[in-house]
Motif scaffolding. Structure first.
Motif, PDB file in Angstrom:
ATOM      1  N   VAL A   1       3.472   0.219  -2.647  1.00 31.24           N
ATOM      2  CA  VAL A   1       2.448  -0.802  -2.402  1.00 31.24           C
ATOM      3  C   VAL A   1       2.000  -1.427  -3.705  1.00 31.24           C
ATOM      4  O   VAL A   1       1.721  -0.733  -4.679  1.00 31.24           O
ATOM      5  CB  VAL A   1       1.221  -0.159  -1.714  1.00 31.24           C
ATOM      6  CG1 VAL A   1       0.156  -1.201  -1.431  1.00 31.24           C
ATOM      7  CG2 VAL A   1       1.646   0.546  -0.438  1.00 31.24           C
ATOM      8  N   GLY A   2       1.925  -2.747  -3.735  1.00 26.05           N
ATOM      9  CA  GLY A   2       1.388  -3.408  -4.913  1.00 26.05           C
ATOM     10  C   GLY A   2      -0.103  -3.613  -4.755  1.00 26.05           C
ATOM     11  O   GLY A   2      -0.589  -3.857  -3.645  1.00 26.05           O
ATOM     12  N   LEU A   3      -0.841  -3.482  -5.850  1.00 26.69           N
ATOM     13  CA  LEU A   3      -2.286  -3.711  -5.812  1.00 26.69           C
ATOM     14  C   LEU A   3      -2.570  -4.843  -6.779  1.00 26.69           C
ATOM     15  O   LEU A   3      -2.333  -4.722  -7.983  1.00 26.69           O
ATOM     16  CB  LEU A   3      -3.027  -2.439  -6.215  1.00 26.69           C
ATOM     17  CG  LEU A   3      -4.555  -2.440  -6.156  1.00 26.69           C
ATOM     18  CD1 LEU A   3      -5.046  -2.735  -4.743  1.00 26.69           C
ATOM     19  CD2 LEU A   3      -5.099  -1.096  -6.614  1.00 26.69           C
ATOM     20  N   VAL A   4      -3.000  -5.983  -6.235  1.00 25.52           N
ATOM     21  CA  VAL A   4      -3.183  -7.127  -7.102  1.00 25.52           C
ATOM     22  C   VAL A   4      -4.596  -7.678  -6.968  1.00 25.52           C
ATOM     23  O   VAL A   4      -5.353  -7.291  -6.085  1.00 25.52           O
ATOM     24  CB  VAL A   4      -2.164  -8.244  -6.789  1.00 25.52           C
ATOM     25  CG1 VAL A   4      -0.759  -7.779  -7.066  1.00 25.52           C
ATOM     26  CG2 VAL A   4      -2.312  -8.690  -5.347  1.00 25.52           C
ATOM     27  N   GLY A   5      -4.904  -8.615  -7.853  1.00 24.34           N
ATOM     28  CA  GLY A   5      -6.225  -9.225  -7.812  1.00 24.34           C
ATOM     29  C   GLY A   5      -6.591  -9.670  -9.213  1.00 24.34           C
ATOM     30  O   GLY A   5      -6.026  -9.185 -10.185  1.00 24.34           O
TER      31      GLY A   5
ATOM     32  N   GLU B   1       6.392 -11.848  -9.980  1.00 25.83           N
ATOM     33  CA  GLU B   1       7.805 -11.535  -9.729  1.00 25.83           C
ATOM     34  C   GLU B   1       8.002 -10.049  -9.516  1.00 25.83           C
ATOM     35  O   GLU B   1       8.806  -9.629  -8.670  1.00 25.83           O
ATOM     36  CB  GLU B   1       8.650 -12.000 -10.905  1.00 25.83           C
ATOM     37  CG  GLU B   1       8.910 -13.487 -10.882  1.00 25.83           C
ATOM     38  CD  GLU B   1       9.768 -13.904 -12.069  1.00 25.83           C
ATOM     39  OE1 GLU B   1       9.540 -15.008 -12.586  1.00 25.83           O
ATOM     40  OE2 GLU B   1      10.639 -13.106 -12.471  1.00 25.83           O
ATOM     41  N   THR B   2       7.298  -9.268 -10.311  1.00 27.93           N
ATOM     42  CA  THR B   2       7.445  -7.819 -10.162  1.00 27.93           C
ATOM     43  C   THR B   2       7.056  -7.381  -8.753  1.00 27.93           C
ATOM     44  O   THR B   2       7.765  -6.613  -8.110  1.00 27.93           O
ATOM     45  CB  THR B   2       6.541  -7.077 -11.169  1.00 27.93           C
ATOM     46  OG1 THR B   2       6.642  -7.711 -12.423  1.00 27.93           O
ATOM     47  CG2 THR B   2       6.900  -5.619 -11.254  1.00 27.93           C
ATOM     48  N   ILE B   3       5.930  -7.882  -8.302  1.00 28.11           N
ATOM     49  CA  ILE B   3       5.455  -7.497  -6.969  1.00 28.11           C
ATOM     50  C   ILE B   3       6.459  -7.920  -5.908  1.00 28.11           C
ATOM     51  O   ILE B   3       6.824  -7.167  -5.009  1.00 28.11           O
ATOM     52  CB  ILE B   3       4.079  -8.139  -6.673  1.00 28.11           C
ATOM     53  CG1 ILE B   3       3.053  -7.686  -7.714  1.00 28.11           C
ATOM     54  CG2 ILE B   3       3.620  -7.800  -5.269  1.00 28.11           C
ATOM     55  CD1 ILE B   3       2.682  -6.238  -7.613  1.00 28.11           C
TER      56      ILE B   3
ATOM     57  N   GLN C   1       7.147  -3.726  -0.731  1.00 27.11           N
ATOM     58  CA  GLN C   1       7.254  -4.231   0.635  1.00 27.11           C
ATOM     59  C   GLN C   1       5.885  -4.648   1.138  1.00 27.11           C
ATOM     60  O   GLN C   1       5.747  -5.264   2.185  1.00 27.11           O
ATOM     61  CB  GLN C   1       7.806  -3.149   1.562  1.00 27.11           C
ATOM     62  CG  GLN C   1       8.982  -2.426   0.976  1.00 27.11           C
ATOM     63  CD  GLN C   1       8.683  -0.910   0.857  1.00 27.11           C
ATOM     64  OE1 GLN C   1       7.532  -0.508   0.768  1.00 27.11           O
ATOM     65  NE2 GLN C   1       9.719  -0.122   0.849  1.00 27.11           N
ATOM     66  N   ARG C   2       4.850  -4.242   0.376  1.00 27.38           N
ATOM     67  CA  ARG C   2       3.499  -4.487   0.868  1.00 27.38           C
ATOM     68  C   ARG C   2       2.591  -4.697  -0.324  1.00 27.38           C
ATOM     69  O   ARG C   2       2.766  -4.072  -1.370  1.00 27.38           O
ATOM     70  CB  ARG C   2       3.056  -3.272   1.677  1.00 27.38           C
ATOM     71  CG  ARG C   2       1.638  -3.328   2.205  1.00 27.38           C
ATOM     72  CD  ARG C   2       1.345  -2.044   2.952  1.00 27.38           C
ATOM     73  NE  ARG C   2      -0.084  -1.828   2.997  1.00 27.38           N
ATOM     74  CZ  ARG C   2      -0.666  -0.641   3.114  1.00 27.38           C
ATOM     75  NH1 ARG C   2       0.087   0.444   3.204  1.00 27.38           N
ATOM     76  NH2 ARG C   2      -1.978  -0.538   3.151  1.00 27.38           N
TER      77      ARG C   2
ATOM     78  N   THR D   1       2.770  -8.438   3.516  1.00 28.54           N
ATOM     79  CA  THR D   1       3.963  -8.441   2.674  1.00 28.54           C
ATOM     80  C   THR D   1       3.721  -9.438   1.538  1.00 28.54           C
ATOM     81  O   THR D   1       2.933 -10.364   1.673  1.00 28.54           O
ATOM     82  CB  THR D   1       5.215  -8.897   3.437  1.00 28.54           C
ATOM     83  OG1 THR D   1       5.066 -10.288   3.755  1.00 28.54           O
ATOM     84  CG2 THR D   1       5.410  -8.069   4.686  1.00 28.54           C
ATOM     85  N   PRO D   2       4.430  -9.239   0.404  1.00 24.33           N
ATOM     86  CA  PRO D   2       4.204 -10.112  -0.753  1.00 24.33           C
ATOM     87  C   PRO D   2       4.362 -11.590  -0.410  1.00 24.33           C
ATOM     88  O   PRO D   2       3.574 -12.418  -0.838  1.00 24.33           O
ATOM     89  CB  PRO D   2       5.263  -9.644  -1.734  1.00 24.33           C
ATOM     90  CG  PRO D   2       5.484  -8.227  -1.388  1.00 24.33           C
ATOM     91  CD  PRO D   2       5.323  -8.119   0.090  1.00 24.33           C
ATOM     92  N   LYS D   3       5.399 -11.944   0.397  1.00 26.03           N
ATOM     93  CA  LYS D   3       5.605 -13.364   0.723  1.00 26.03           C
ATOM     94  C   LYS D   3       4.388 -13.929   1.416  1.00 26.03           C
ATOM     95  O   LYS D   3       3.913 -15.017   1.107  1.00 26.03           O
ATOM     96  CB  LYS D   3       6.835 -13.507   1.634  1.00 26.03           C
ATOM     97  CG  LYS D   3       8.158 -13.466   0.910  1.00 26.03           C
ATOM     98  CD  LYS D   3       9.128 -14.516   1.477  1.00 26.03           C
ATOM     99  CE  LYS D   3      10.497 -14.434   0.839  1.00 26.03           C
ATOM    100  NZ  LYS D   3      11.279 -13.293   1.350  1.00 26.03           N
ATOM    101  N   GLU D   4       3.865 -13.172   2.385  1.00 24.82           N
ATOM    102  CA  GLU D   4       2.692 -13.643   3.116  1.00 24.82           C
ATOM    103  C   GLU D   4       1.487 -13.774   2.205  1.00 24.82           C
ATOM    104  O   GLU D   4       0.696 -14.711   2.326  1.00 24.82           O
ATOM    105  CB  GLU D   4       2.377 -12.678   4.274  1.00 24.82           C
ATOM    106  CG  GLU D   4       3.401 -12.738   5.394  1.00 24.82           C
ATOM    107  CD  GLU D   4       3.265 -11.547   6.342  1.00 24.82           C
ATOM    108  OE1 GLU D   4       2.608 -10.558   5.957  1.00 24.82           O
ATOM    109  OE2 GLU D   4       3.813 -11.621   7.448  1.00 24.82           O
ATOM    110  N   ILE D   5       1.365 -12.828   1.275  1.00 24.51           N
ATOM    111  CA  ILE D   5       0.229 -12.841   0.354  1.00 24.51           C
ATOM    112  C   ILE D   5       0.179 -14.177  -0.377  1.00 24.51           C
ATOM    113  O   ILE D   5      -0.874 -14.798  -0.500  1.00 24.51           O
ATOM    114  CB  ILE D   5       0.347 -11.715  -0.686  1.00 24.51           C
ATOM    115  CG1 ILE D   5       0.144 -10.348  -0.033  1.00 24.51           C
ATOM    116  CG2 ILE D   5      -0.644 -11.898  -1.817  1.00 24.51           C
ATOM    117  CD1 ILE D   5      -1.277 -10.003   0.251  1.00 24.51           C
TER     118      ILE D   5
END
Lengths: 319, 238, 291
Positions: B30-34, B195-197, B202-203, B217-221
Motif C-alpha cells: 500500500v502506498g501512503l501519500v499526501g 511514478e514509484t507509487i 496496487q493500492r 488504486t493509484p490510477k483512480e487516485i
C-alpha cells in the motif's frame, strides 16, 4: 584474537605469580595492593554501568556499604560461612539497587545525583537502625576470610588472591557482555535509543540488568572489605571515598575498556598512597581532583586508549 | 491484519491525525501519500509505537496494538524504517543486523544475516562502522536490512527513496518489488514520487490534514478531484 | 506543640532564604549551559573562607569583606567556565565529571590553606538573637540574610525579565541557535551567568559565615543541597527556587523539632527523590527531565 589471549595469559601469570612473589613478604606493599584492587573492583562495576548502562553514578558507595553490612551481619548474627555471606552481600546490594530503578528513566546528571541521595539515605539508615547495625558504634571483630585447604585466606596474601579473583571475574563479565548482542544493543542505546527500541530492544530492562550487575559486583567487593579489615561503621562503609576513587580510577584508566578501570585503580591508588600522601599529608586528594579534571579535558576516554594510540603512532613511525 | 479505527493524534492545539480508519491485509503493498505535514509519518509513529493516539483503536492480527510498548511491536511483526536513516552508532553493519535479529526476531541465525546482507547489497561493507562508512543509498539499504532482520509481517517504509538519484532509485524499487514478492510481507510505503507509487502499489491511501481523503488504486487516485485539490490547491478544470 | 511548629516553620522559612541564595547560582548556570556545576558549593564556601581571612588578618567585618570575596569567587567562577568550554564531546556527562574534579581540587585547596579547623565569625553581633513578635526566635544573621535573599531573588527576576542581558540569558537557555540568530553571543551570556552565579554564591557564603560554622567538607554538602533544591523547584522558575528552598528548610526544621536532628538530611533527601520520581519537571518548573 590471539593477541588478546596472550595478553590475558600474561596478565594472569603476572598477577597470580610474579606480583605475590615479588611483594608478598612486604606487608605494607601487599596490603596497599589489596586496597587498590578493592577500588579496582568498584571501578570495574562503575565502568560497566557507565559504559554499557550509559548511567554515571555518584553513589556506588551505597552498594559497597549495603554489601558490607549484609555480609558482616549474616556471619555475625546468623553464623553464615564467609563466602556464602559475601555472595549474599552482593545480592543484598542488587536488591537495594531495585529501589533506585525508577531513576533509570532520568537523564544522566539526574540519575547521578539521585543515586548519591540514595547513598546518603543508606548511610543515615545504617546509623539510625542501631538495633541491627549497632549504629555509629559500628561492628567489630567481623569474621575474617576462612582457611581453605590449609591456606589462610585471612592473611594479606590470602586476601590478595581473593580480591584479585573477584576483580578478574568482574572484568571477565564486563568483557563478555561487551562482546555479546546485549552489549551491542546497550552501546547503540546511547545515541539512538528510539532506533534501538524500534528493533525490539527493551532498553529500560537492559539498563536495569546492568544496574543490578554493577550493584552485585560492588556489594561483593564491599563484603570482602568488611571481612578483610574486620571492622565496619556507617561513615566508613558509605564513605565518599568508595565513590570518588573508583570514578577517578575508571576515568583515568578509560572506562570504555575492560582493563582501563583496573589499571587506573592500581595507578591512582598506589600513586596516592606512596607519592601524593607524602607530598601533601592532608589535602593530597587535590592531585586526584586535578588528575580527573585534566584527563577529562585531554583524553576523556582515559589513559589506556591514549597509550594505545601512542603505541600505534610509534608502530607507524617505525615502518 | 492491521486494523486502525478512528485514530486521532493531537499535540497541544494541533491535530496531526483525525479519525483515521485503515485496514491493511497480509501481502498488500500500500502506498501512503499526501502533502507535507499531512500526518503520514505520524501514522507510522502510531503503528510502530512512537506516538500514542488520543482516541481510536488499533489491532494487529487480533492483538490490541495500543497496549504494546514500542519494543514489543517488533516482536509481534511490525518493522519500520526512518526517513532519516538511524544506523545504530558504534556498531558495524553486521552488528546492526545482529541486534535487530536478536531482539526483534528473538533468535540468532548467522546465515540469515548473510542472506539479508546480500539482499540489500551490503555484504562487502558488513564490517564497516554503520554510522561513518556508508553512502546515503547504503544507509537506506541498511534501514531496510534492519527491518528485515526482525522477521516482520508488516514493514513501514518511510520515504526510503528520497534523496536517491535515478539509477539508485530504480535499483531500490526492484529490491522493494522482490521484497514484496519473495518475502510475502505486507508493506506500507510513504512516497512523494508518483511514478514509484504507480509502479509499485496496487493500492494507495491519501492523507490530507490528518484525514484519509482517498483509498483506491493509484490510477483512480490521480483522477480523484479531492486528491488533486489537496496537492495543488485547485480543482482541475475549474 | 503549636508554638514549636510555628517556630520550626519560621526557622525553616529563614533558612530557605539562605538555601535559595545557594541554589540560584547552580540553577542559573544549569539553565544557560545545561551544565551542573558540581563545584558550586565550593564557591560558596570559598566566599566564606575569604571573609574569614579578611576578618582574622585584616580585621574587616564580614559585610565589608563582601567585595573581596566577590573578586575571588568571580575569578574562580570564570576559571571554571573556561575549563568547561574546552569540553567538546559528551558535554553533559563530561562536564559533570570535570566539575566534580574541580570541586575536589577546591575543597582540598581550602583544606590546605585554612586547615580542617572549624571556623566561624568573631563578630558575635550576627549570631545574637532576634525576636519577631514575642515568640519567634532566630539569629540576626538569619533575618538579615533572608531579607538580602529576597532582594537578590527579586533583583535576579527583574534582571532576567527586563534587562537586555538578562533576557539574552533566558534566550540562550531556551534556544541557543535561535538566540544566536538574534544577535546574542552565547559565550557572553554564559560567562555572564557564571559571574551572576558567583555573585549569588558570594552572598550565600557571607550568610553562611556569619550564621553558622564552616569547614572544608561543607562545600560538597552545599552542592548537593543546591542540586536538591534545583530539582525540587524545576527548570525555568526563579521564584520556584525560593519556594523550593523554603520547602526544604521547613521540612528540615520540622524534622528537627518533631523527629530527630540526625534525620534532617534524610527528610530532605526523601523529599528530593519523591519529587524526582513522581513529578520530574519539579514542583514549579516547565522543562522536561526525562531522557
Amino acid at each position: 584474537m590471539q593477541q588478546r589471549t596472550i595478553i590475558t595469559i600474561g596478565f594472569v601469570l603476572l598477577f597470580y605469580g610474579a606480583v605475590p612473589a615479588a611483594f608478598g613478604s612486604t606487608d605494607y606493599v601487599i596490603s596497599s595492593i589489596v586496597a587498590a584492587l578493592t577500588i579496582a573492583g568498584i571501578a570495574v562495576a562503575w565502568a560497566l554501568l557507565g559504559n554499557l548502562g550509559g548511567m554515571v553514578s555518584f553513589g556506588h558507595a551505597a552498594f559497597f556499604g549495603v554489601g558490607a553490612y549484609v555480609s558482616a551481619l549474616l556471619t555475625m548474627n546468623a553464623g553464615w560461612p564467609v563466602f556464602a555471606a559475601m555472595i549474599a552481600g552482593g545480592a543484598g546490594a542488587s536488591i537495594a539497587s531495585v529501589a533506585i530503578m525508577p531513576a533509570l528513566r532520568l537523564r544522566g546528571p539526574y540519575f547521578a545525583l539521585a543515586i548519591l541521595a540514595y547513598a546518603g539515605i543508606f548511610r543515615i539508615l545504617a546509623t539510625e537502625m542501631e538495633g541491627i547495625t549497632r549504629g555509629a558504634a559500628g561492628l567489630l571483630s567481623i569474621p575474617r576470610l576462612p582457611t581453605i585447604l590449609g591456606f589462610d585466606l585471612g592473611t594479606n596474601i590470602g586476601s590478595y588472591y581473593v580480591i584479585l579473583t573477584i576483580v578478574l571475574a568482574a572484568m571477565a563479565a564486563y568483557a563478555w557482555i561487551r562482546r555479546s548482542e546485549i552489549g551491542f544493543a546497550l552501546l547503540a542505546m546511547h545515541e539512538t535509543e528510539d532506533a534501538t527500541r524500534i528493533l525490539g530492544v527493551p532498553s529500560t530492562r537492559l539498563k536495569a540488568m546492568m544496574l543490578v550487575l554493577s550493584a552485585f559486583i560492588t556489594g561483593i567487593v564491599g563484603a570482602f572489605n568488611a571481612h578483610h579489615i574486620s571492622f565496619l561503621d556507617p561513615d566508613y562503609a558509605f564513605s565518599g571515598v568508595w565513590t570518588v576513587l573508583p570514578i577517578v580510577a575508571a576515568i583515568f584508566g578509560g572506562f570504555r575498556t575492560v582493563s582501563g578501570p583496573f589499571i587506573g585503580a592500581l595507578a591512582i591508588y598506589l600513586l596516592d598512597q606512596f607519592v601524593f600522601k607524602s607530598l601533601l599529608p592532608t589535602g593530597h586528594q587535590i592531585i586526584l581532583g586535578a588528575a580527573l579534571g585534566t584527563m577529562i579535558l585531554l583524553s576523556p576516554d582515559g589513559l589506556v586508549p591514549l597509550l594505545g594510540r601512542g603505541l600505534g603512532k610509534m608502530r607507524h613511525a617505525a615502518t | 491484519m492491521l486494523r486502525l479505527e478512528d485514530i486521532t493524534v493531537g499535540f497541544g492545539g494541533l491535530t496531526a491525525l483525525a479519525n483515521v480508519t485503515l485496514e491493511v491485509g497480509a501481502r498488500e503493498l500500500v502506498g501512503l501519500v499526501g502533502p507535507n505535514g499531512a500526518g503520514k509519518t505520524t501514522l507510522f509513529n502510531v503503528i510502530s509505537g512512537l506516538a500514542r493516539p488520543k482516541a481510536g483503536t488499533a489491532s494487529f492480527n487480533s492483538v490490541n496494538l495500543l497496549r504494546k510498548p514500542v519494543q514489543a511491536r517488533a516482536r509481534i511483526g511490525i518493522a519500520r524504517t526512518f526517513q532519516i536513516p538511524q544506523p545504530l552508532h558504534e556498531l558495524t553493519v553486521r552488528q546492526n543486523l545482529i541486534v535487530a535479529q536478536t531482539f526483534g526476531a528473538g533468535r540468532r541465525n548467522a546465515r540469515r544475516i548473510d542472506e539479508i546482507l546480500d539482499f540489500i547489497g551490503l555484504r562487502h561493507k558488513a564490517e564497516e562502522n554503520a554510522a561513518a562508512g556508508l553512502a546515503l543509498s547504503e544507509h537506506k539499504a541498511l534501514e531496510v536490512g534492519k527491518a528485515l532482520a526482525t522477521e516482520p509481517k508488516l514493514i513501514l517504509l518511510d520515504e526510503v527513496l528520497a534523496g536517491l538519484e535515478t539509477a539508485g532509485k530504480r535499483q531500490f524499487m526492484q529490491t522493494l518489488k522482490r521484497l514484496h514478492q519473495e518475502a510475502g510481507l505486507a508493506i506500507i510505503i510513504i512516497e512523494h514520487d508518483i511514478e514509484t507509487i504507480l509502479a509499485l502499489c496496487q493500492r494507495a491511501v491519501v492523507l490530507d490534514f490528518g484525514k484519509v481523503i482517498a483509498d483506491q488504486t493509484p490510477k483512480e487516485i490521480f483522477r480523484n478531484p479531492a486528491v488533486m485539490r489537496s496537492y495543488t490547491g485547485e480543482t482541475p478544470g475549474a | 506543640m503549636f508554638e514549636l511548629g510555628l517556630q520550626a516553620i519560621y526557622s525553616g522559612v529563614l533558612t530557605g532564604g539562605y538555601y535559595a541564595l545557594v541554589a540560584l547560582g547552580l540553577a542559573l548556570v544549569f539553565g544557560t549551559m545545561r551544565v551542573i556545576n558540581l563545584a558550586h558549593g565550593e564557591l560558596v564556601l570559598l566566599a566564606a573562607y575569604v571573609a574569614y581571612s579578611a576578618e582574622a588578618h585584616l580585621a574587616i567585618s564580614p559585610i565589608a569583606a563582601i567585595p573581596l570575596s566577590l573578586v575571588v569567587v568571580s575569578l574562580v567562577a570564570v576559571l571554571v567556565y573556561v575549563l568547561l568550554s574546552h569540553i567538546t564531546r559528551d558535554r553533559e556527562l563530561n562536564s559533570l565529571i570535570l566539575t566534580y574534579g574541580i570541586g575536589i581540587v577546591l575543597t582540598n585547596l581550602m583544606l590546605l590553606i585554612w586547615s580542617a579547623d572549624i571556623r566561624s565569625t568573631t563578630a558575635t553581633w550576627f549570631q545574637e538573637g532576634a525576636v519577631l513578635g514575642d515568640t519567634l526566635y532566630s539569629s540576626r544573621s538569619e533575618v538579615i540574610f533572608f531579607l538580602v535573599s529576597l532582594v537578590l531573588v527579586a533583583g535576579l527576576w527583574f534582571w532576567l525579565t527586563r534587562s537586555w542581558h538578562g533576557r539574552a540569558v533566558r534566550a540562550v537557555s531556551s534556544n541557543r541557535d535561535a538566540a544566536m540568530l538574534m544577535g546574542v553571543n552565547p559565550r557572553t551570556t554564559e560567562v555572564l551567568s557564571f559571574l551572576v552565579a558567583g555573585l549569588l554564591a558570594t552572598f550565600a557564603g557571607i550568610a553562611l559565615y556569619t550564621g553558622k560554622t564552616i569547614d572544608p567538607p561543607l562545600g560538597h554538602a552545599l552542592t548537593i543541597k543546591a542540586f536538591i533544591i534545583t530539582v525540587l523547584a524545576g527548570m525555568g522558575s526563579i521564584p520556584g527556587v525560593l519556594l523550593g528552598a523554603m520547602l526544604i528548610g521547613i521540612t528540615e526544621a520540622l524534622t528537627i523539632s518533631f523527629v530527630s536532628t540526625s534525620l534532617q538530611d534524610l527528610a530532605g533527601m526523601v523529599l528530593f527523590l519523591a519529587v524526582l520520581l513522581l513529578r520530574p519537571q519539579g514542583l514549579f518548573g516547565f522543562g522536561a527531565r526525562r531522557g
